[in-house]
Scaffold this motif. Structure first.
Motif, PDB file in Angstrom:
ATOM      1  N   MET A  57       0.836  -1.207   0.000  1.00 21.28           N
ATOM      2  CA  MET A  57       0.000   0.000   0.000  1.00 21.28           C
ATOM      3  C   MET A  57       0.867   1.252   0.000  1.00 21.28           C
ATOM      4  O   MET A  57       0.567   2.231  -0.708  1.00 21.28           O
ATOM      5  N   ILE A  58       1.938   1.238   0.762  1.00 19.09           N
ATOM      6  CA  ILE A  58       2.841   2.382   0.811  1.00 19.09           C
ATOM      7  C   ILE A  58       3.489   2.610  -0.548  1.00 19.09           C
ATOM      8  O   ILE A  58       3.591   3.753  -1.037  1.00 19.09           O
ATOM      9  N   ARG A  59       3.924   1.528  -1.183  1.00 18.64           N
ATOM     10  CA  ARG A  59       4.541   1.644  -2.505  1.00 18.64           C
ATOM     11  C   ARG A  59       3.555   2.214  -3.524  1.00 18.64           C
ATOM     12  O   ARG A  59       3.918   3.062  -4.341  1.00 18.64           O
ATOM     13  N   ALA A  60       2.311   1.736  -3.447  1.00 18.53           N
ATOM     14  CA  ALA A  60       1.302   2.237  -4.372  1.00 18.53           C
ATOM     15  C   ALA A  60       1.024   3.720  -4.141  1.00 18.53           C
ATOM     16  O   ALA A  60       0.892   4.499  -5.095  1.00 18.53           O
ATOM     17  N   LEU A  61       0.959   4.123  -2.877  1.00 19.49           N
ATOM     18  CA  LEU A  61       0.713   5.529  -2.578  1.00 19.49           C
ATOM     19  C   LEU A  61       1.871   6.404  -3.053  1.00 19.49           C
ATOM     20  O   LEU A  61       1.647   7.523  -3.539  1.00 19.49           O
ATOM     21  N   ALA A 115      -8.790   1.464  11.315  1.00 17.47           N
ATOM     22  CA  ALA A 115      -9.649   2.648  11.400  1.00 17.47           C
ATOM     23  C   ALA A 115      -8.848   3.917  11.159  1.00 17.47           C
ATOM     24  O   ALA A 115      -9.316   4.845  10.479  1.00 17.47           O
ATOM     25  N   ASN A 116      -7.632   3.955  11.681  1.00 20.14           N
ATOM     26  CA  ASN A 116      -6.773   5.131  11.470  1.00 20.14           C
ATOM     27  C   ASN A 116      -6.364   5.258  10.011  1.00 20.14           C
ATOM     28  O   ASN A 116      -6.276   6.378   9.484  1.00 20.14           O
ATOM     29  N   ILE A 117      -6.120   4.121   9.353  1.00 19.17           N
ATOM     30  CA  ILE A 117      -5.774   4.149   7.934  1.00 19.17           C
ATOM     31  C   ILE A 117      -6.954   4.684   7.120  1.00 19.17           C
ATOM     32  O   ILE A 117      -6.780   5.519   6.220  1.00 19.17           O
ATOM     33  N   LYS A 118      -8.152   4.206   7.433  1.00 16.16           N
ATOM     34  CA  LYS A 118      -9.346   4.656   6.703  1.00 16.16           C
ATOM     35  C   LYS A 118      -9.581   6.152   6.888  1.00 16.16           C
ATOM     36  O   LYS A 118      -9.922   6.868   5.934  1.00 16.16           O
ATOM     37  N   GLU A 119      -9.394   6.622   8.106  1.00 20.18           N
ATOM     38  CA  GLU A 119      -9.572   8.052   8.376  1.00 20.18           C
ATOM     39  C   GLU A 119      -8.548   8.883   7.600  1.00 20.18           C
ATOM     40  O   GLU A 119      -8.890   9.908   6.995  1.00 20.18           O
ATOM     41  N   ASP A 157       0.266  11.756   7.171  1.00 20.91           N
ATOM     42  CA  ASP A 157      -0.622  11.014   8.077  1.00 20.91           C
ATOM     43  C   ASP A 157      -1.021   9.665   7.480  1.00 20.91           C
ATOM     44  O   ASP A 157      -1.086   8.652   8.199  1.00 20.91           O
ATOM     45  N   TYR A 158      -1.296   9.669   6.180  1.00 20.08           N
ATOM     46  CA  TYR A 158      -1.703   8.434   5.501  1.00 20.08           C
ATOM     47  C   TYR A 158      -0.584   7.387   5.565  1.00 20.08           C
ATOM     48  O   TYR A 158      -0.799   6.234   5.927  1.00 20.08           O
ATOM     49  N   LEU A 159       0.625   7.818   5.227  1.00 17.37           N
ATOM     50  CA  LEU A 159       1.777   6.909   5.272  1.00 17.37           C
ATOM     51  C   LEU A 159       2.066   6.455   6.706  1.00 17.37           C
ATOM     52  O   LEU A 159       2.382   5.285   6.946  1.00 17.37           O
ATOM     53  N   SER A 161      -0.004   6.087   9.166  1.00 18.22           N
ATOM     54  CA  SER A 161      -1.002   5.114   9.623  1.00 18.22           C
ATOM     55  C   SER A 161      -0.674   3.716   9.117  1.00 18.22           C
ATOM     56  O   SER A 161      -0.860   2.720   9.832  1.00 18.22           O
ATOM     57  N   MET A 162      -0.161   3.630   7.902  1.00 17.64           N
ATOM     58  CA  MET A 162       0.232   2.324   7.355  1.00 17.64           C
ATOM     59  C   MET A 162       1.470   1.792   8.070  1.00 17.64           C
ATOM     60  O   MET A 162       1.560   0.595   8.380  1.00 17.64           O
ATOM     61  N   ARG A 163       2.411   2.682   8.331  1.00 21.15           N
ATOM     62  CA  ARG A 163       3.644   2.253   9.009  1.00 21.15           C
ATOM     63  C   ARG A 163       3.360   1.806  10.448  1.00 21.15           C
ATOM     64  O   ARG A 163       4.029   0.911  10.965  1.00 21.15           O
ATOM     65  N   THR A 164       2.370   2.437  11.078  1.00 24.31           N
ATOM     66  CA  THR A 164       1.996   2.033  12.431  1.00 24.31           C
ATOM     67  C   THR A 164       1.455   0.610  12.426  1.00 24.31           C
ATOM     68  O   THR A 164       1.787  -0.203  13.300  1.00 24.31           O
TER      69      THR A 164
END
Length: 200
Positions: A57-61, A115-119, A157-159, A161-164
């Protein structure tokens, strides 16, 4: 008591105790090894794939971010269309990986991460929509300001949330591996104790 036993009875009793100890060793080995296998499977097949999906997901973003810049810089209609298509394809990859995570994460901590990723994704998409509309309206200066301004915090923030989520899954994977190692050590010590008793 043992002095009054015949030699054959003593041998039989000793052999019986030896068989019981060997059976105990086998039982402990089988049951505890199954426990070790379950913990290792949780680490390799349960937690590790989730870190891979989130990394995808991170790579795609990151590729989406490249295409956002390209959309701003390009003027050729064909190349613009290709860039937008590439961006949409990366978002589809993110959706696919997110679905895998949603289907396999059941812990409270994991659900909180999702939920944090979706937000964060919602905030990112709102900014992306604003950027796209501004750019399509021909306001290149306004779109540039959004790309290098508002996009910064929502992308971070998006990245993050994924790393978390990745960090939490790696922590669980480490705990499962540690528990497997501890179980192995306990089985080894118990097996050695029973084997020593059998020899004596």
């Amino acid at each position: 008591m043992f002095k009054n036993m015949k030699i054959g009875m003593r041998l039989g009793l000793g052999f019986g105790l030896l068989v019981l100890l060997l059976a105990a060793i086998a039982l402990v080995g089988i049951t505890r090894m199954s426990e070790i296998d379950a913990k290792l499977e949780a680490a390799t097949k349960g937690f590790h794939p989730k870190t891979v999906w989130a990394t995808n997901m991170i790579r795609a973003l990151n590729l989406v971010m490249v295409e956002n810049r390209n959309v701003l810089l390009l003027s050729d209609p064909a190349r613009l269309e290709k860039s937008r298509a590439n961006r949409d394809a990366q978002f589809k990859k993110i959706d696919v990986e997110m679905k895998k995570l949603e289907d396999t994460i059941h812990s409270d901590e994991g659900k909180r991460d999702l939920a944090n990723i979706k937000e964060a994704e919602t905030n990112y998409l709102v900014t992306l929509d604003k950027f796209s509309k501004t750019n399509q309206a021909g306001d290149r200066e306004g779109a540039t300001a959004i790309l290098y301004g508002e996009f910064g915090p929502v992308t971070t923030d998006y990245l993050a949330s994924m790393r978390t989520l990745i960090a939490d899954q790696e922590k669980l994977m480490g705990q499962a591996s540690e528990e497997a190692a501890n179980t192995y050590n306990a089985v080894r010590d118990l097996t050695l104790t029973l084997a020593s008793a059998a020899i004596v």
